[in-house]
Scaffold this motif. Structure first.
Motif, short mmCIF file in Angstrom:
data_model
loop_
_atom_site.label_atom_id
_atom_site.label_comp_id
_atom_site.label_asym_id
_atom_site.label_seq_id
_atom_site.Cartn_x
_atom_site.Cartn_y
_atom_site.Cartn_z
N TYR A 266 0.83 -1.21 0.00
CA TYR A 266 0.00 0.00 0.00
C TYR A 266 0.86 1.25 0.00
N LEU A 267 1.89 1.27 0.84
CA LEU A 267 2.76 2.45 0.92
C LEU A 267 3.50 2.67 -0.40
N ARG A 268 3.87 1.58 -1.06
CA ARG A 268 4.51 1.71 -2.37
C ARG A 268 3.54 2.31 -3.38
N TRP A 269 2.31 1.82 -3.37
CA TRP A 269 1.27 2.36 -4.26
C TRP A 269 1.06 3.84 -4.00
N LEU A 270 0.92 4.20 -2.73
CA LEU A 270 0.69 5.59 -2.36
C LEU A 270 1.88 6.46 -2.76
N GLY A 271 3.10 5.96 -2.52
CA GLY A 271 4.29 6.73 -2.83
C GLY A 271 4.50 6.93 -4.32
N GLU A 272 4.06 5.97 -5.13
CA GLU A 272 4.24 6.11 -6.57
C GLU A 272 3.15 6.96 -7.21
N LEU A 273 1.92 6.84 -6.72
CA LEU A 273 0.83 7.58 -7.36
C LEU A 273 0.72 9.03 -6.89
N SER A 274 1.15 9.30 -5.69
CA SER A 274 1.04 10.68 -5.19
C SER A 274 1.73 11.69 -6.09
N PRO A 275 2.98 11.47 -6.53
CA PRO A 275 3.59 12.45 -7.43
C PRO A 275 2.87 12.58 -8.77
N TYR B 252 -9.20 2.46 -0.40
CA TYR B 252 -10.10 1.80 0.53
C TYR B 252 -11.40 1.39 -0.15
N GLU B 253 -12.03 2.32 -0.85
CA GLU B 253 -13.33 2.04 -1.45
C GLU B 253 -13.22 1.10 -2.64
N SER B 254 -12.14 1.18 -3.39
CA SER B 254 -11.93 0.24 -4.49
C SER B 254 -11.82 -1.18 -3.96
N ARG B 255 -10.97 -1.35 -2.94
CA ARG B 255 -10.80 -2.69 -2.35
C ARG B 255 -12.12 -3.19 -1.75
N ARG B 256 -12.84 -2.31 -1.10
CA ARG B 256 -14.10 -2.69 -0.48
C ARG B 256 -15.10 -3.21 -1.52
N ALA B 257 -15.09 -2.63 -2.72
CA ALA B 257 -16.02 -3.04 -3.78
C ALA B 257 -15.44 -4.12 -4.69
N GLY B 258 -14.20 -4.53 -4.46
CA GLY B 258 -13.59 -5.54 -5.30
C GLY B 258 -13.21 -5.03 -6.68
N LEU B 259 -12.78 -3.76 -6.74
CA LEU B 259 -12.39 -3.15 -8.00
C LEU B 259 -10.91 -2.80 -7.98
N ASP B 260 -10.32 -2.73 -9.16
CA ASP B 260 -8.93 -2.30 -9.27
C ASP B 260 -8.84 -0.80 -9.05
N GLU B 261 -7.86 -0.39 -8.23
CA GLU B 261 -7.72 1.04 -7.94
C GLU B 261 -7.45 1.86 -9.20
N SER B 262 -6.67 1.30 -10.12
CA SER B 262 -6.36 2.04 -11.34
C SER B 262 -7.61 2.24 -12.19
N LEU B 263 -8.53 1.28 -12.16
CA LEU B 263 -9.78 1.43 -12.89
C LEU B 263 -10.60 2.57 -12.32
N VAL B 264 -10.71 2.63 -11.00
CA VAL B 264 -11.49 3.69 -10.36
C VAL B 264 -10.87 5.04 -10.66
N LEU B 265 -9.55 5.14 -10.61
CA LEU B 265 -8.89 6.39 -10.96
C LEU B 265 -9.12 6.76 -12.42
N GLN C 165 -2.56 5.05 -17.03
CA GLN C 165 -1.73 6.07 -16.38
C GLN C 165 -1.62 5.88 -14.88
N TRP C 166 -2.50 5.05 -14.30
CA TRP C 166 -2.56 4.91 -12.85
C TRP C 166 -2.14 3.53 -12.37
N ARG C 167 -1.62 2.70 -13.26
CA ARG C 167 -1.06 1.42 -12.85
C ARG C 167 0.36 1.60 -12.34
N LEU C 168 0.76 0.77 -11.42
CA LEU C 168 2.12 0.85 -10.90
C LEU C 168 3.12 0.53 -12.00
#
Length: 213
Positions: free
Chosen positions: A74-83, A104-117, A209-212
């Motif tokens: 999670y911290l890696r994801w946050l650190g890479e996407l924040s910039p 949080y909400e992506s995981r809760r709904a079973g969705l990929d974070e990059s998709l939601v972004l 653009q939002w994938r690691l």
């Protein structure tokens, strides 16, 4: 140009215009998403109750981790996407709160974070108070009727960060289940343009653009 159309059957002017529009939408510069909108459809009582339960709030979006490795991921994801998001959200605290909520909400709904972004980029260009000509609201452009169907009836709450993203993720999950996992059709249904390619393709392009890295 008319010669090319006659010879090939392809209107290159229209095709180039469509591609230019898609590129602009991926960059968050044009309102492709507002050309259609979520359509109010009848819901069975069981589905309505399930969706209502899914959007009820039990607390802030505090990440929970099952292992140290999960926390590091999670911290890696946050650190890479924040910039990457800094240009759109210059304030660090605002940016971290936004990303934490998406995670949080992506995981809760079973969705990929990059998709939601990707959906957020195409729908609102990351504008919290975006309103479409048909009244869709916030980051994920939620139509006010959803507040009546599965919320407490107050559409003004759709501008709240967690409320908006939770509604968006729950609605997209609902459409994905309805389409039996077909993301292309689910995205079209989310946009009110089911079966047409422009909106899903714009989201897929933005998602990359939002994938690691």
């Amino acid at each position: 140009m008319t010669g090319w159309v006659a010879a090939t059957g392809v209107d290159w002017g229209r095709r180039l215009a469509w591609r230019a529009g898609l590129v602009a939408c991926v960059a968050g510069l044009c309102p492709l998403a507002v050309r259609a909108s979520q359509i109010e459809e009848p819901l069975s009582d069981s589905v309505r109750q399930a969706l209502r339960a899914a959007v009820e709030f039990s607390g802030p979006p505090e990440p929970e981790f099952v292992s140290p490795e999960a926390r590091i991921a999670y911290l890696r994801w946050l650190g890479e996407l924040s910039p990457r998001l800094q240009r759109r959200k210059p304030d660090l605290q605002d940016r971290v709160e936004f990303l934490q909520t998406v995670w949080y909400e992506s995981r809760r709904a079973g969705l990929d974070e990059s998709l939601v972004l990707g959906v957020i980029q195409v729908e609102s260009a990351f504008r919290k108070y975006a309103i479409s000509p048909v009244g869709a609201r916030g980051y994920m452009q939620i139509m006010p009727f959803w507040a009546r169907l599965i919320g407490d009836g107050d559409p003004s709450k759709l501008f709240h960060l967690q409320t908006n993203i939770r509604f968006g993720c729950v609605i997209l999950r609902h459409y994905l289940d309805r389409e039996r996992g077909d993301l292309f059709l689910a995205l079209g249904r989310y946009n009110g343009s089911r079966g047409r390619a422009a909106y899903p393709n714009a989201v897929f392009a933005a998602q990359r653009q939002w994938r690691l890295g």
